[in-house]
Each structure stands twice: as C-alpha cells, then as structure tokens.
Design a protein around this motif. Structure first.
Motif, PDB file in Angstrom:
ATOM      1  N   VAL A 334       0.846  -1.194   0.000  1.00 45.67           N
ATOM      2  CA  VAL A 334       0.000   0.000   0.000  1.00 45.67           C
ATOM      3  C   VAL A 334       0.886   1.250   0.000  1.00 45.67           C
ATOM      4  CG1 VAL A 334      -0.178   0.110   2.528  1.00 45.67           C
ATOM      5  CG2 VAL A 334      -2.002   1.100   1.128  1.00 45.67           C
ATOM      6  N   VAL A 335       0.365   2.343  -0.556  1.00 45.02           N
ATOM      7  CA  VAL A 335       1.071   3.627  -0.566  1.00 45.02           C
ATOM      8  C   VAL A 335       0.278   4.637   0.246  1.00 45.02           C
ATOM      9  CG1 VAL A 335       1.921   5.537  -1.971  1.00 45.02           C
ATOM     10  CG2 VAL A 335       2.044   3.197  -2.850  1.00 45.02           C
ATOM     11  N   LEU A 336       0.957   5.350   1.149  1.00 44.38           N
ATOM     12  CA  LEU A 336       0.358   6.472   1.876  1.00 44.38           C
ATOM     13  C   LEU A 336       0.884   7.739   1.216  1.00 44.38           C
ATOM     14  CD1 LEU A 336       0.806   5.249   5.575  1.00 44.38           C
ATOM     15  CD2 LEU A 336      -1.054   4.764   3.974  1.00 44.38           C
ATOM     16  N   MET A 337       0.008   8.469   0.532  1.00 47.13           N
ATOM     17  CA  MET A 337       0.421   9.559  -0.348  1.00 47.13           C
ATOM     18  C   MET A 337      -0.013  10.925   0.188  1.00 47.13           C
ATOM     19  SD  MET A 337       1.868  10.162  -3.405  1.00 47.13           S
ATOM     20  CE  MET A 337       1.651   8.656  -4.380  1.00 47.13           C
ATOM     21  N   ASP A 338       0.974  11.775   0.477  1.00 49.68           N
ATOM     22  CA  ASP A 338       0.660  13.172   0.795  1.00 49.68           C
ATOM     23  C   ASP A 338       0.236  13.871  -0.501  1.00 49.68           C
ATOM     24  OD1 ASP A 338       0.419  15.492   2.312  1.00 49.68           O
ATOM     25  OD2 ASP A 338       2.490  16.093   1.934  1.00 49.68           O
ATOM     26  N   PHE A 347      -1.544  14.072  -6.494  1.00 45.84           N
ATOM     27  CA  PHE A 347      -2.462  13.725  -7.576  1.00 45.84           C
ATOM     28  C   PHE A 347      -1.686  13.319  -8.831  1.00 45.84           C
ATOM     29  CE2 PHE A 347      -5.464  16.918  -5.467  1.00 45.84           C
ATOM     30  CZ  PHE A 347      -6.143  15.921  -4.795  1.00 45.84           C
ATOM     31  N   GLU A 348      -0.721  14.152  -9.213  1.00 46.10           N
ATOM     32  CA  GLU A 348       0.050  13.887 -10.427  1.00 46.10           C
ATOM     33  C   GLU A 348       0.891  12.615 -10.259  1.00 46.10           C
ATOM     34  OE1 GLU A 348       0.915  14.201 -14.236  1.00 46.10           O
ATOM     35  OE2 GLU A 348      -0.509  15.494 -13.153  1.00 46.10           O
ATOM     36  N   THR A 349       1.420  12.414  -9.043  1.00 46.52           N
ATOM     37  CA  THR A 349       2.199  11.200  -8.774  1.00 46.52           C
ATOM     38  C   THR A 349       1.331   9.961  -8.972  1.00 46.52           C
ATOM     39  OG1 THR A 349       3.540  12.390  -7.139  1.00 46.52           O
ATOM     40  CG2 THR A 349       3.601   9.993  -7.059  1.00 46.52           C
ATOM     41  N   THR A 350       0.113  10.006  -8.429  1.00 46.29           N
ATOM     42  CA  THR A 350      -0.810   8.873  -8.571  1.00 46.29           C
ATOM     43  C   THR A 350      -1.167   8.631 -10.027  1.00 46.29           C
ATOM     44  OG1 THR A 350      -1.749   9.359  -6.389  1.00 46.29           O
ATOM     45  CG2 THR A 350      -3.064   7.970  -7.848  1.00 46.29           C
ATOM     46  N   ARG A 351      -1.369   9.734 -10.771  1.00 46.06           N
ATOM     47  CA  ARG A 351      -1.688   9.631 -12.196  1.00 46.06           C
ATOM     48  C   ARG A 351      -0.568   8.888 -12.949  1.00 46.06           C
ATOM     49  NH1 ARG A 351      -3.059  14.757 -12.686  1.00 46.06           N
ATOM     50  NH2 ARG A 351      -5.300  14.692 -12.409  1.00 46.06           N
ATOM     51  N   LEU A 352       0.686   9.235 -12.629  1.00 44.64           N
ATOM     52  CA  LEU A 352       1.828   8.600 -13.281  1.00 44.64           C
ATOM     53  C   LEU A 352       1.947   7.127 -12.881  1.00 44.64           C
ATOM     54  CD1 LEU A 352       4.491  11.461 -12.987  1.00 44.64           C
ATOM     55  CD2 LEU A 352       3.246  10.745 -15.041  1.00 44.64           C
ATOM     56  N   ILE A 353       1.648   6.834 -11.616  1.00 45.42           N
ATOM     57  CA  ILE A 353       1.699   5.439 -11.143  1.00 45.42           C
ATOM     58  C   ILE A 353       0.675   4.598 -11.900  1.00 45.42           C
ATOM     59  CG2 ILE A 353       1.185   3.938  -9.166  1.00 45.42           C
ATOM     60  CD1 ILE A 353       2.394   6.155  -7.369  1.00 45.42           C
ATOM     61  N   ILE A 358       0.425   0.212 -12.478  1.00 44.39           N
ATOM     62  CA  ILE A 358       0.697  -0.301 -11.127  1.00 44.39           C
ATOM     63  C   ILE A 358      -0.585  -0.135 -10.327  1.00 44.39           C
ATOM     64  CG2 ILE A 358       2.097  -0.024  -9.049  1.00 44.39           C
ATOM     65  CD1 ILE A 358       4.286   1.205 -10.825  1.00 44.39           C
ATOM     66  N   ASN A 359      -1.202  -1.234  -9.918  1.00 45.07           N
ATOM     67  CA  ASN A 359      -2.528  -1.200  -9.292  1.00 45.07           C
ATOM     68  C   ASN A 359      -2.485  -1.250  -7.764  1.00 45.07           C
ATOM     69  OD1 ASN A 359      -3.919  -1.116 -11.794  1.00 45.07           O
ATOM     70  ND2 ASN A 359      -3.544  -3.327 -12.034  1.00 45.07           N
ATOM     71  N   ILE A 360      -1.375  -0.849  -7.187  1.00 47.45           N
ATOM     72  CA  ILE A 360      -1.231  -0.861  -5.733  1.00 47.45           C
ATOM     73  C   ILE A 360      -2.258   0.092  -5.091  1.00 47.45           C
ATOM     74  CG2 ILE A 360       0.531   0.967  -5.844  1.00 47.45           C
ATOM     75  CD1 ILE A 360       1.862  -0.374  -3.418  1.00 47.45           C
ATOM     76  N   PRO A 361      -2.894  -0.303  -3.973  1.00 47.55           N
ATOM     77  CA  PRO A 361      -3.817   0.602  -3.283  1.00 47.55           C
ATOM     78  C   PRO A 361      -3.083   1.857  -2.793  1.00 47.55           C
ATOM     79  CG  PRO A 361      -4.101  -1.649  -2.516  1.00 47.55           C
ATOM     80  CD  PRO A 361      -2.875  -1.634  -3.365  1.00 47.55           C
ATOM     81  N   ILE A 362      -3.701   3.022  -2.990  1.00 53.54           N
ATOM     82  CA  ILE A 362      -3.115   4.302  -2.582  1.00 53.54           C
ATOM     83  C   ILE A 362      -4.090   5.043  -1.676  1.00 53.54           C
ATOM     84  CG2 ILE A 362      -2.231   6.538  -3.356  1.00 53.54           C
ATOM     85  CD1 ILE A 362      -1.436   5.214  -5.993  1.00 53.54           C
ATOM     86  N   ILE A 363      -3.615   5.404  -0.486  1.00 50.64           N
ATOM     87  CA  ILE A 363      -4.417   6.186   0.457  1.00 50.64           C
ATOM     88  C   ILE A 363      -3.850   7.598   0.508  1.00 50.64           C
ATOM     89  CG2 ILE A 363      -5.212   6.431   2.838  1.00 50.64           C
ATOM     90  CD1 ILE A 363      -4.871   3.442   3.199  1.00 50.64           C
ATOM     91  N   ALA A 364      -4.687   8.583   0.245  1.00 51.17           N
ATOM     92  CA  ALA A 364      -4.253   9.976   0.348  1.00 51.17           C
ATOM     93  C   ALA A 364      -4.267  10.398   1.812  1.00 51.17           C
ATOM     94  CB  ALA A 364      -5.180  10.880  -0.465  1.00 51.17           C
ATOM     95  N   GLU A 376     -11.338  14.580  -6.910  1.00 47.58           N
ATOM     96  CA  GLU A 376     -10.107  14.536  -7.703  1.00 47.58           C
ATOM     97  C   GLU A 376      -9.254  13.334  -7.325  1.00 47.58           C
ATOM     98  OE1 GLU A 376      -6.379  17.388  -9.145  1.00 47.58           O
ATOM     99  OE2 GLU A 376      -7.848  18.148  -7.696  1.00 47.58           O
ATOM    100  N   ALA A 377      -9.240  13.007  -6.015  1.00 45.06           N
ATOM    101  CA  ALA A 377      -8.441  11.869  -5.551  1.00 45.06           C
ATOM    102  C   ALA A 377      -8.896  10.573  -6.209  1.00 45.06           C
ATOM    103  CB  ALA A 377      -8.530  11.747  -4.028  1.00 45.06           C
ATOM    104  N   PHE A 378     -10.208  10.335  -6.222  1.00 42.89           N
ATOM    105  CA  PHE A 378     -10.722   9.114  -6.846  1.00 42.89           C
ATOM    106  C   PHE A 378     -10.580   9.158  -8.363  1.00 42.89           C
ATOM    107  CE2 PHE A 378     -13.356   8.689  -2.846  1.00 42.89           C
ATOM    108  CZ  PHE A 378     -12.608   7.627  -2.352  1.00 42.89           C
ATOM    109  N   ALA A 379     -10.667  10.375  -8.930  1.00 42.97           N
ATOM    110  CA  ALA A 379     -10.555  10.510 -10.385  1.00 42.97           C
ATOM    111  C   ALA A 379      -9.163  10.125 -10.887  1.00 42.97           C
ATOM    112  CB  ALA A 379     -10.881  11.941 -10.804  1.00 42.97           C
ATOM    113  N   VAL A 380      -8.115  10.417 -10.107  1.00 46.95           N
ATOM    114  CA  VAL A 380      -6.752  10.094 -10.550  1.00 46.95           C
ATOM    115  C   VAL A 380      -6.356   8.665 -10.203  1.00 46.95           C
ATOM    116  CG1 VAL A 380      -5.998  12.489 -10.397  1.00 46.95           C
ATOM    117  CG2 VAL A 380      -5.636  10.974  -8.430  1.00 46.95           C
ATOM    118  N   GLY A 381      -7.201   7.954  -9.414  1.00 50.51           N
ATOM    119  CA  GLY A 381      -6.917   6.550  -9.135  1.00 50.51           C
ATOM    120  C   GLY A 381      -6.596   6.224  -7.686  1.00 50.51           C
ATOM    121  N   MET A 382      -6.786   7.178  -6.770  1.00 49.55           N
ATOM    122  CA  MET A 382      -6.581   6.872  -5.354  1.00 49.55           C
ATOM    123  C   MET A 382      -7.740   6.025  -4.840  1.00 49.55           C
ATOM    124  SD  MET A 382      -5.042  10.451  -3.876  1.00 49.55           S
ATOM    125  CE  MET A 382      -3.321  10.880  -4.150  1.00 49.55           C
TER     126      MET A 382
END
Length: 407
Positions: A334-338, A347-353, A358-364, A376-382
């Motif tokens: 899992v990724v914990l993303m500031d 947001f941009e980091t998640t978009r690139l991931i 890479i389908n790893i779960p990401i928590i903002a 926006e968080a869910f739109a970029v894939g968080m």
C-alpha cells in the motif's frame, strides 16, 4: 401621432441605454462577488492545510509520548494535552468552515463515548483557566445515564468546552457547574440534558438576544475579556446540528445558565459492534509493506512511529518522483500519499503510477478538507482519503480494509 411615436422611440432608447448600463454594473458586481468567493475559498483551503499540518505533529507526538513513557499513561497533563489538541483541531475545522456549518453540511460521526469520562476531561482541560480566576469547576452527572452512548463526542466536547471556558472567563472567585441529567428514554435513545451555569457577572437582558450572533462581544464593564466572539455562535449551530436548541438565562451580578437536551443512541448491540470494530482495527496480525510519500519531517516521524508500532515494514520518501522510482524497484502492499508536495503533487504522482499500470492501493493522507479533494483523488486513481491529523486506528483500519478488498 408622429410626434408621439418619435417621443416613444426616444424614451425607449433612453430606457434601453439605462438598462444596458445597469446590466453591465450587475454583471461586474456578480464577477467581483464570484472572484471574492473564489479568493475566500482559496484562503480557507490554504489556512486549513497550514493549520492541520502542524496539528498532525502535535497529536502524533502526544501519542508517541504516551506510548514511550508508560509512567505518563495516566498523567492528567498528557490527557489534557491530547484532548486539547483534538478540540483545537475540531475548532479549527469549524472556524475555517463556518459557512459549511451554517449550511448544515457538517455530518455528525457516530462513535461510542463514556459521558462521565468526557465531562471530566472537559473539566480537567480547563482547570488552568479555573485556577487563574480562582474558580471551582463542579460536575454533577446522573448515575442513571447508560455507561456508553453513541454520538459525536468531539462535537459535544466542543460545545461544552466553549460554554465552560466562557463561564470561567466571566467568573471570578466563583463556581462553574456542569450538570448532566437523564430526562427520559425513548426506545433505544436517551434524552440527556446538559446545563452549564456560573456565578459570574451575568449578561444584561437587552443583550441576551444577540449573544449567539457571530463576532458579537458584549460590552463588559470589568476586565478586558478577549476572544473572537465566535464561541457561542458555533455552540448554537452545533446544538442545532444535533437536532436540539440551546437556551440561556442570566441575571447581572448573579450569573448565567445555558442548557440544552440531546438525544443519544444507547443500543447495546450497536455499542458492542462499534467497540468490537475498534478492537479489531487495533490488532492487525498481517505485516504489510508500506510506502510513505511525505515531505514534512515531523509528519514523517509521526507516521514512522505508527508503522513501527504495528510492526509494518515501510519506506519513507520525500517526493513523488522518489515514490515512482521506489515502486519500480520494490514490491509494496500500500502507498500512503501526501497531496501537497514539492516537485510533483500527490495527484500527479498517482496519475503517473496508474499510467505505469501499477494497481497498488493508494491512500491519500492530506491536511486539505476532505470534500475539497475527494472527487479529484478518486478521479486520478486513489482508493481512499484520510485527513490529517487522524487517530492511528483509522489509518490501520483503512489499510486493512483495502487489503481485504484487494485479496
């Protein structure tokens, strides 16, 4: 007839010119109002983020002190510090989003609370104000109130903190009483009456009607009492959100009394279920490998401690590019993303991931208001959003939930 037609045409032209001018003025006024509203929203968002970020450190370090120094576990000072930090966070959120409160967009959270413990915590947290003005805080709690009730304890605490601190501020060498009584029960609900009274200077009758207005400070003849004049306004609106109404009685020179009644759930099955869920969240047996993307050093330290306490393997990086590089080299659960970071935001980091499939779960993990960034968080894939500061149990619960859904 021709003359009359000519006059009408000239009149209509003048009216059209006038209306066009007024229309232009209205459009300009509308544009200015929209710009002002936009600037206000940006200001609120920025200040909210800047205040929540250090509060995450305050709350986290307080928890660390309690964990690392067992001798401080029962310290009233540490408990008061933790409670005050939680209260300050709640107050900051409401002060910065007062329009949200007025529009009844604040959603109450349902959690279990021991009312007696909460009342004593309020009294302990404000004991320093009581001592300064040589006052006594007296609590009277009805023993027939159920041991655990369900409701939003932070909002309730905020109401009581505002009322009691106000009472202590305007009382010298006197008493402030917090009286809690069970009025009646209705099925699985208990109607509980709260009363905060003091022996202070009182409020003039002519001013009673306006004390709940925003930014109102009643003119006092004695000392210079500081404050923003928002406390009672927030109290009134929070009591209304609880579905109730607050009343006040006062007499100059004798004191003031505020009282209100709130219905709380007392369903024992629901209480047991909530307590059980919390205990499960705090006892995760699975060891996860977590990538923490955070640029603030204090927040890194707090998150590191949470990871270590739960025996998680983890790697902390300072920015989004470092996160993408780490994901290319190692496997993480899992990724914990500031969100707000230099070089590249969350947001941009998640978009690139996600572009790299890479389908790893990401928590903002962010200090921005949740309703501002969720879409926006869910739109970029968080996969989830958690607002700083948060209780460690909520983070562990979020990780465990994502891991179960990902299996």
């Amino acid at each position: 007839l021709l003359y009359m037609l000519y006059r009408n045409i000239i009149f209509r032209k003048k009216v059209n010119i006038y209306l066009e001018a007024k229309n232009k003025e209205l459009n300009e006024a509308k544009e200015k109002a929209e710009e002002a509203s936009k600037l206000k929203s940006q200001f609120i968002s920025t200040i909210s983020h800047e205040l929540r970020t250090p509060l995450y450190g305050v709350v986290g370090i307080t928890n660390m002190l309690a964990d690392e120094h067992n001798e401080l576990t029962d310290s009233p000072h540490l408990k008061s510090l933790k409670f005050s930090a939680r209260y300050l966070l709640s107050l900051v959120n409401d002060l910065l989003q007062i329009n949200k409160i007025e529009e009844n967009k604040v959603v109450l959270e349902n959690g279990t609370m021991n009312l007696e413990d909460e009342i004593h915590m309020v009294a302990e947290s404000l004991s320093f104000i009581a001592t300064r003005n040589s006052n006594k805080i007296i609590t009277e709690i009805d023993k027939s109130i159920p041991e655990y009730i369900i409701g939003d304890k932070l909002r309730l605490s905020q109401i009581l903190m505002n009322l009691v601190s106000n009472a202590l501020k305007f009382t010298q060498n006197g008493e402030v009483r917090i009286i809690v009584k069970l009025e009646n029960t209705n099925g699985s609900h208990a109607n509980i009456r709260f009363e905060v009274s003091d022996t202070g200077i009182g409020i003039p009758q002519k001013d009673l009607a306006k004390i709940f207005d925003k930014f109102v400070q009643i003119d006092r003849k004695e000392d210079d009492y500081q404050g923003a004049g928002l406390g009672l306004s927030i109290v009134k609106k929070l009591v209304q959100i609880f579905g109730s109404e607050i009343f006040v009685e006062s007499e100059e020179g004798k004191g003031t009394r505020f009282y209100f009644t709130i219905a709380f759930e007392t369903d024992t099955k629901k209480v047991d279920e909530i307590i059980h869920n919390i205990s499960v969240d705090l006892s995760v047996e699975q060891v996860y490998k977590v990538l923490v993307v955070e640029d603030n050093k204090i927040n890194q330290m707090v998150t590191r401690k949470i990871m270590e306490k739960n025996n998680f393997k983890f790697l902390i990086v300072d920015d989004g590019y470092a996160a993408i590089e780490a994901l290319g080299k190692e496997h993480f659960d899992v990724v914990l993303m500031d969100i707000n970071m230099p070089l590249i935001n969350g947001f941009e980091t998640t978009r690139l991931i996600r572009k790299k499939e890479i389908n790893i779960p990401i928590i903002a993990l962010t200090a921005f208001a949740k309703d501002e960034i969720t879409d926006e968080a869910f739109a970029v894939g968080m996969n989830d959003v958690l607002i700083k500061p948060f209780e460690p149990s909520k983070l562990i619960q979020g990780i465990e939930k994502l891991m179960r859904n990902n299996r």
